[in-house]
Scaffold this active site. Sequence first.
Site, PDB file in Angstrom:
ATOM      1  N   ASP A  14     -86.753 -75.396  72.568  1.00 14.56           N
ATOM      2  CA  ASP A  14     -88.286 -75.658  72.804  1.00 14.56           C
ATOM      3  C   ASP A  14     -88.976 -75.783  71.761  1.00 14.56           C
ATOM      4  O   ASP A  14     -88.753 -75.416  70.808  1.00 14.56           O
ATOM      5  CB  ASP A  14     -88.806 -74.630  73.824  1.00 14.56           C
ATOM      6  CG  ASP A  14     -90.230 -74.818  74.184  1.00 14.56           C
ATOM      7  OD1 ASP A  14     -90.470 -75.807  74.572  1.00 14.56           O
ATOM      8  OD2 ASP A  14     -90.843 -73.852  74.501  1.00 14.56           O
ATOM      9  N   ASP A  16     -92.946 -75.212  71.159  1.00 11.06           N
ATOM     10  CA  ASP A  16     -94.203 -73.987  71.069  1.00 11.06           C
ATOM     11  C   ASP A  16     -93.709 -72.969  71.409  1.00 11.06           C
ATOM     12  O   ASP A  16     -93.004 -72.838  72.479  1.00 11.06           O
ATOM     13  CB  ASP A  16     -95.337 -74.489  72.074  1.00 11.06           C
ATOM     14  CG  ASP A  16     -96.037 -75.741  71.679  1.00 11.06           C
ATOM     15  OD1 ASP A  16     -96.342 -76.113  70.310  1.00 11.06           O
ATOM     16  OD2 ASP A  16     -96.262 -76.642  72.502  1.00 11.06           O
TER      17      ASP A  16
END
Length: 260
Positions: A14, A16
Amino acid sequence: MITDRKPIESWLTDMDGVLVHEGQPIPGAPEFISRLRASGKPFLVLTNNSIYTPRDLRARLTRMGFEVPEQSIWTAALATAQFLADQRPGGTAYAIGEAGLTTALHAVGYVLSDFAPDYVVLGETRTYSFEAITKAVRLINDGARFICTNPDPTGPSVEGALPAAGSVAAMISKATGVEPYFVGKPNPMMMRSALNTINAHSETTAMIGDRMDTDILCGLEAGLETILVMSGISTRAETERYPYRPSRIVESIADLIDEI
């Protein structure tokens, strides 16, 4: 801890909360990506945000010290466009979103139209238009299929939480009685499409994320090793509230550099 898995040959991460936080790189994250690139192992940076194109995100990451090629970025908009192209090649869509979504739809040969479209496709945008939402409601009532890039109810900003695609989808669903099909995390289709993009296999791929309810759930359901980092949303205490667990928990992505 999973002990009988094969060695990790491919990585999904991922963005953020794992690589960056509030516009700043998380310590060790640029080094992790550099090590990945030097190793030659396939990898993708994933995001549910459909606003930006991979080119936009690459530029954003470059400013923060990352060297991530465009082809190593996989967004919910790309996954959604691929899904639509597989389901109904050369179709039409009424899209609510920004360049990340419209560019992805054009790239798979979709025509954007508000005249009897095959799909209404809802993505993220900085300014949701009541007029556009009203148009979406009427098109769905007339028979258009309802697709949403991701179910996230809110998104982060410097000022605080912002309503995101999931919240707007709920409003459209309330008005139409039609639930959307969400393509992004935690739908394991997001992971499957990412794996296919880099020709990776679930048995030898790890997913690094900061959210139990999206990243970890999505990775788990796709059969990946799941690694939860403590640099984002979920905390150690919160992990105990879920009926599933990550394969392991680390403080940050910096703890994984030596595994590359």
